[in-house]
Design a protein around this motif. Sequence first.
Motif, PDB file in Angstrom:
ATOM      1  N   THR B  18       4.398  -1.451  10.473  1.00  0.00           N
ATOM      2  CA  THR B  18       5.239  -1.599  11.584  1.00  0.00           C
ATOM      3  C   THR B  18       6.399  -2.704  11.365  1.00  0.00           C
ATOM      4  O   THR B  18       7.495  -2.562  11.526  1.00  0.00           O
ATOM      5  N   THR B  19       6.054  -3.551  10.401  1.00  0.00           N
ATOM      6  CA  THR B  19       6.939  -4.651   9.878  1.00  0.00           C
ATOM      7  C   THR B  19       7.918  -4.157   8.947  1.00  0.00           C
ATOM      8  O   THR B  19       9.167  -4.234   9.220  1.00  0.00           O
ATOM      9  N   ASP B 119       7.065  -0.557   1.417  1.00  0.00           N
ATOM     10  CA  ASP B 119       5.806  -0.966   2.401  1.00  0.00           C
ATOM     11  C   ASP B 119       4.621  -0.593   1.496  1.00  0.00           C
ATOM     12  O   ASP B 119       4.365   0.424   1.132  1.00  0.00           O
ATOM     13  N   SER B 120       3.875  -1.575   1.260  1.00  0.00           N
ATOM     14  CA  SER B 120       2.866  -1.564   0.485  1.00  0.00           C
ATOM     15  C   SER B 120       1.498  -1.093   0.953  1.00  0.00           C
ATOM     16  O   SER B 120       1.366  -1.368   2.075  1.00  0.00           O
ATOM     17  N   PRO B 121       0.608  -0.317   0.226  1.00  0.00           N
ATOM     18  CA  PRO B 121      -0.506   0.068   1.116  1.00  0.00           C
ATOM     19  C   PRO B 121      -1.435  -1.038   0.993  1.00  0.00           C
ATOM     20  O   PRO B 121      -1.098  -2.143   0.226  1.00  0.00           O
ATOM     21  N   ALA B 122      -2.695  -0.736   1.740  1.00  0.00           N
ATOM     22  CA  ALA B 122      -3.671  -2.298   1.713  1.00  0.00           C
ATOM     23  C   ALA B 122      -4.317  -1.946   0.572  1.00  0.00           C
ATOM     24  O   ALA B 122      -4.272  -1.207  -0.475  1.00  0.00           O
ATOM     25  N   GLY B 123      -5.258  -3.131   0.399  1.00  0.00           N
ATOM     26  CA  GLY B 123      -5.819  -3.277  -1.007  1.00  0.00           C
ATOM     27  C   GLY B 123      -4.999  -4.194  -2.086  1.00  0.00           C
ATOM     28  O   GLY B 123      -4.050  -4.690  -1.847  1.00  0.00           O
ATOM     29  N   ILE B 124      -5.932  -4.345  -3.331  1.00  0.00           N
ATOM     30  CA  ILE B 124      -4.995  -4.857  -4.320  1.00  0.00           C
ATOM     31  C   ILE B 124      -5.113  -3.854  -5.627  1.00  0.00           C
ATOM     32  O   ILE B 124      -4.813  -4.317  -6.772  1.00  0.00           O
ATOM     33  N   GLU B 125      -5.146  -2.468  -5.586  1.00  0.00           N
ATOM     34  CA  GLU B 125      -5.294  -1.675  -6.547  1.00  0.00           C
ATOM     35  C   GLU B 125      -3.844  -0.976  -6.720  1.00  0.00           C
ATOM     36  O   GLU B 125      -2.772  -1.575  -6.294  1.00  0.00           O
ATOM     37  N   VAL B 226      10.213  -1.131  16.559  1.00  0.00           N
ATOM     38  CA  VAL B 226      10.111  -1.898  17.592  1.00  0.00           C
ATOM     39  C   VAL B 226      11.031  -2.758  18.080  1.00  0.00           C
ATOM     40  O   VAL B 226      11.502  -3.317  19.084  1.00  0.00           O
ATOM     41  N   ILE B 227      11.788  -3.152  16.709  1.00  0.00           N
ATOM     42  CA  ILE B 227      12.977  -3.919  17.039  1.00  0.00           C
ATOM     43  C   ILE B 227      13.827  -3.516  17.907  1.00  0.00           C
ATOM     44  O   ILE B 227      14.796  -4.164  17.940  1.00  0.00           O
ATOM     45  N   LEU B 228      13.996  -2.145  17.782  1.00  0.00           N
ATOM     46  CA  LEU B 228      14.987  -1.499  18.738  1.00  0.00           C
ATOM     47  C   LEU B 228      14.911  -1.534  20.310  1.00  0.00           C
ATOM     48  O   LEU B 228      15.661  -1.435  20.806  1.00  0.00           O
ATOM     49  N   ASP B 229      13.579  -2.102  20.424  1.00  0.00           N
ATOM     50  CA  ASP B 229      13.334  -2.519  21.938  1.00  0.00           C
ATOM     51  C   ASP B 229      13.515  -3.797  22.255  1.00  0.00           C
ATOM     52  O   ASP B 229      12.760  -4.636  22.150  1.00  0.00           O
ATOM     53  N   TYR B 238      10.665  -9.909  15.889  1.00  0.00           N
ATOM     54  CA  TYR B 238      10.988  -9.458  14.597  1.00  0.00           C
ATOM     55  C   TYR B 238      12.551  -9.734  14.376  1.00  0.00           C
ATOM     56  O   TYR B 238      13.032  -9.911  13.065  1.00  0.00           O
ATOM     57  N   SER B 239      13.517  -9.654  15.482  1.00  0.00           N
ATOM     58  CA  SER B 239      14.775  -9.728  15.057  1.00  0.00           C
ATOM     59  C   SER B 239      15.125 -11.074  14.695  1.00  0.00           C
ATOM     60  O   SER B 239      15.856 -11.386  13.951  1.00  0.00           O
TER      61      SER B 239
END
Lengths: 234, 270
Positions: B18-19, B119-125, B226-229, B238-239
């Motif tokens: 999302t971010t 955009d990173s995945p979760a985890g530290i692998e 969502v920043i467009l909303d 976010y803006s």
Amino acid sequence: MSQDQDAVFQLKGSMLAITLLELARYDLARLERQLADKVAQAPKFFDNTPLILALDKLHDASIPVDLQKLIAICRQHGLQTLAVRTDRQDDMTLASELDVPVIATSSASGRALEPSDEASQGEVARPSKVIHRPVRGGQQVYAQGCDLIVIGPVSPGAELLSDGNIHVYGPLRGRALAGIKGDGKARIFCKELNAELVSIAGRYKVAEDLRRSPFWGQGVHISLTGDLLNIHRL
Amino acid sequence: MAKILVITSGKGGVGKTTTSAALGTGLALRGHKTVIVDFDIGLRNLDLVMGCERRVVYDFVNVINGDATLHQALIKDKRLENLYVLAASQTRDKEALTQDGVGRVLDELSQNFEYVICDSPAGIERGAHLAMYYADEAIVVTNPEVSSVRDSDRMLGLLSSKSRRAERGEEPIKEHLLLTRYDPTRVDKGEMLGVDDVEEILAIRLLGVIPESQSVLKASNQGVPVILDEHSDAGQAYSDAVDRLMGKEVPHRFIDAQKKGFLQRLFGGR
């Protein structure tokens, strides 16, 4: 029982008195003359005497040394070279060609015989390991043979290890183990005690015990008396 | 040369994608040519949040393997002129990413864009490691709860020790904290960590606080960042964060609970 239970040898560490010839100037003619004088004074002493040839004290370290010739001169005067002590790569290569063992130069081994030097060595403190950024969870910092100083927070899950003292100028939320080689005089200092575990010389307290201290969350120093960890307010 | 930003967290489900979508769109809205790269190989989501899932032909792994060129794989956003997406592969796993391959692709992107958002995945692998390895700046997305804060802390440790900048002894990665799913009312009740608590534990600069908001879920489902909303509080937050990222001083909003008026209380508010 197998025969191998009976050891045919034993490895032992031992301290032997060995003569060290520290070469100050590389001048073979003068060396030969002066050695001859010494032998004349005490001929018994120079009869098949084991010798270590030290080249690390040479006045001008850039002069190439003819190791073979040097060893030959010593042998002529009854000195049997067992090994060469040097820190120069050329000498090491030469020595290995001649099949003579090389002893690495260590500042301690040579100076230990001179008491004045030893005293001055004791005065020079070992520099502490200083960390200028936060130590995060999962990170481990070990200050080997010295104190550890952290300027910043230490997160939960981080681990500080030190052979000496540990100073944390920030909140200590992880683990801190001081004096891990058994120094009971080591101490832990921190600006805010929120540690998961603190330990000095193997004696430890976990957060559950630490929380009962009236100084939890405050600046403290921790020391060891006998088997007991004491938490004092800073 | 582009600035490479990694959006990371350690923990899953905190709002990285999302971010990434919101910040990338925000940068493009301000006129910067931006590409968002989905590193979550095997669990690709970014294309959904960006609303371009039906136009994915080639993906990141195809480019790394040389099956497609970057030009073929980049998906141009329908709404914004200078926004692009590089989708993750859904059929492969993270082992398909190689350090050299990622480096090559990011290098090529750097030539053509002002901002590259990873955009990173979760985890530290592997996936997370490669997403942050080449970064210049990192945005650590954190929820106001203890496990998320702990994972972020771990991630910050890796950022300072396992990145290319760290290995080369260069200036360290610039770290920003983005607190998401923040609910001031629950903070007041003591059910959630406050901004100050999180800032104190993580000890990094606060880039923004995104309030918990219905509009985030709605935006994700519709495939519109969502920043467009502009009417939603999350969009505005976010803006603000994008402005701060560009170096502007913007006061933080949505940190304090709003007192509900009599009528709002009567009719249940928002």
